[in-house]
Design an enzyme around this catalytic site. Structure first.
Site, PDB file in Angstrom:
ATOM      1  N   GLY A  52       0.778  -1.227   0.000  1.00  0.00           N
ATOM      2  CA  GLY A  52       0.000   0.000   0.000  1.00  0.00           C
ATOM      3  C   GLY A  52       0.809   1.276   0.000  1.00  0.00           C
ATOM      4  O   GLY A  52       1.863   1.377  -0.642  1.00  0.00           O
ATOM      5  N   TYR A 225      -7.612   8.693   6.370  1.00  0.00           N
ATOM      6  CA  TYR A 225      -8.645   8.775   5.337  1.00  0.00           C
ATOM      7  C   TYR A 225      -9.884   9.410   5.947  1.00  0.00           C
ATOM      8  O   TYR A 225     -10.174   9.231   7.132  1.00  0.00           O
ATOM      9  CB  TYR A 225      -8.964   7.370   4.805  1.00  0.00           C
ATOM     10  CG  TYR A 225      -9.996   7.337   3.696  1.00  0.00           C
ATOM     11  CD1 TYR A 225      -9.740   7.942   2.467  1.00  0.00           C
ATOM     12  CD2 TYR A 225     -11.221   6.720   3.878  1.00  0.00           C
ATOM     13  CE1 TYR A 225     -10.681   7.925   1.444  1.00  0.00           C
ATOM     14  CE2 TYR A 225     -12.167   6.684   2.866  1.00  0.00           C
ATOM     15  CZ  TYR A 225     -11.898   7.292   1.651  1.00  0.00           C
ATOM     16  OH  TYR A 225     -12.832   7.280   0.638  1.00  0.00           O
ATOM     17  N   TYR A 235     -17.473   4.807   9.051  1.00  0.00           N
ATOM     18  CA  TYR A 235     -16.034   5.020   8.966  1.00  0.00           C
ATOM     19  C   TYR A 235     -15.626   6.231   9.804  1.00  0.00           C
ATOM     20  O   TYR A 235     -15.280   6.100  10.960  1.00  0.00           O
ATOM     21  CB  TYR A 235     -15.575   5.174   7.505  1.00  0.00           C
ATOM     22  CG  TYR A 235     -14.067   5.044   7.379  1.00  0.00           C
ATOM     23  CD1 TYR A 235     -13.487   3.796   7.208  1.00  0.00           C
ATOM     24  CD2 TYR A 235     -13.228   6.147   7.470  1.00  0.00           C
ATOM     25  CE1 TYR A 235     -12.111   3.650   7.141  1.00  0.00           C
ATOM     26  CE2 TYR A 235     -11.857   6.018   7.405  1.00  0.00           C
ATOM     27  CZ  TYR A 235     -11.296   4.767   7.234  1.00  0.00           C
ATOM     28  OH  TYR A 235      -9.938   4.628   7.182  1.00  0.00           O
TER      29      TYR A 235
END
Length: 394
Positions: A52, A225, A235
């Site tokens: 990643g 994020y 989230y």
């Protein structure tokens, strides 16, 4: 042995060493085509360096800035004809390619959360590099053994206060389904913050600072994020969001502590991408296959290495002051959150069904990217050839 992908839901249980090497080479080739990043870091530590954003950060530091790099990761080598993890093969390929160009590259395969590895890494920095001018923190783990208390904490992805139901993507059937997640308990929130928050990052920085291993003007960056409105309840507004809030608080605390060295701790909000961890998050894969289609149509799509080149060249090491948002965060997700992009994604989200999914979303591209995480699907690789899965770090 001949290695084929074996997929179970959102997990591929095999990895191809030659394909993983090709993935690393593809990233290196892209970096080399970009203008050199100067002045950039010269001595970098990447915690979470095998896949990643962490892997791409290490590639950019080494091949875009000619930096010496130390990488930390926790991967499984091959055993009894079972392939190693993709991250293991990625790290081996990176080391080989970096050293072939005369670049210092040292790796540690160990649990980043434990005190012993922090001491071992500090000693390697002291002996080989002297001081670090870049420390990247890119750890994504489902669990953490706390180095002080010995408690085993596990992260969960749940909403807070109430359950949440929305559309999601079933990988096995390629169907759009409804998924419900129950609300998290206080203990689950606490454990998620312990695993995914900023405590371990702070411990790393404290360990390096005590040894006088952080250079004047150094940067430390942790990745995070935010995401769209449709995933907010589960989230950013859920357990993971509490952990990310803690991560951002840690950045401010570390920056204050590092003022004596004119050093900074920063949060970079990155774009949604196909990763092993994101594939396991309900709602995110469906959002991503729609997002990818929209961003491709607008000519805005970026993969992992493109994001990291832009982060280094136009944010971290730009000539001017590092641009941040009102919360002090770097926004390299700026193209994803453009109003025209999000408006179109949300319009398609409202109408997506199993029947129109292939037209509305880039499901094919998502699956191709997913397989490439494990070294499959590269046209340069002959997957009918026998390969040795038993590769070792040097």
């Amino acid at each position: 042995m001949i290695i084929r992908p074996k997929i179970r839901g959102f997990i591929c249980t095999t990895a191809h060493p030659v394909g993983c090497s090709q993935q690393v080479q593809t990233q290196i080739d892209y970096v080399k085509k970009c203008p050199p990043i100067a002045p950039g870091p010269k001595k970098a530590l990447v915690i979470g360096a095998s896949t990643g954003y962490g892997l791409s950060s290490r590639v950019v530091a080494a091949f875009g800035c000619r930096a010496a790099t130390i990488g930390i990761f926790f991967e499984r080598p091959s055993e009894n004809k079972r392939t190693a993890t993709a991250g293991w093969y990625n790290a081996i390929a990176f080391e080989k390619k970096a050293r072939a160009e005369g670049l210092y590259a040292k790796s540690f395969n160990a649990d980043a959360f434990c005190d012993e590895i922090k001491e071992r890494v500090a000693e390697a920095v002291r002996k080989d590099l002297g001081q670090l001018d870049l420390i990247i923190y890119s750890v994504a783990s489902p669990r953490r053994v706390h180095p002080k208390t010995g408690s085993v904490d596990k992260s969960v992805l749940k909403p807070i206060g109430a359950s949440y139901t929305n559309k999601s993507l079933d990988f096995d059937t390629n169907r759009v389904v409804q998924v419900s997640l129950p609300a998290a308990t206080e203990e689950e929130v606490h454990q998620t913050v312990s695993v995914m928050g900023g405590e371990d990052w702070e411990m790393w920085m404290d360990s390096l600072d005590r040894g006088d291993l952080i250079a004047e003007g150094a940067l430390s960056v942790a990745y995070s994020y935010v995401g769209p409105e449709v995933t907010y309840p589960v989230y950013r507004g859920g357990t993971i969001g509490k952990a990310k809030d803690h991560l951002e608080q840690t950045a401010r605390k570390l920056t204050e502590r590092l003022k004596k060295k004119n050093a900074k701790a920063l949060i970079s909000i990155n774009k949604a991408l196909v990763t092993q961890s994101s594939s396991a998050i309900p709602f995110i894969p469906l959002y991503f296959v729609i997002l990818r289609k929209v961003m491709k149509q607008k000519g805005l799509d970026e993969d992992c290495i493109q994001q990291m080149v832009r982060l280094f060249s136009s944010r971290l090491y730009a000539k001017s002051e590092i641009p941040v948002d009102s919360h002090g965060r770097i926004r390299i997700d700026d193209l994803e959150v453009r109003p025209d992009v999000q408006e179109e994604v949300m319009r398609l989200w409202e109408i997506v069904t199993t029947e129109n999914l292939p037209e509305i979303a880039d499901l094919k591209g998502y699956r191709e990217d997913f397989l490439k995480l494990f070294g499959f699907g590269f046209p340069e690789v002959d997957y009918n050839q026998d390969v040795d899965p038993d590769l070792q770090l040097s």
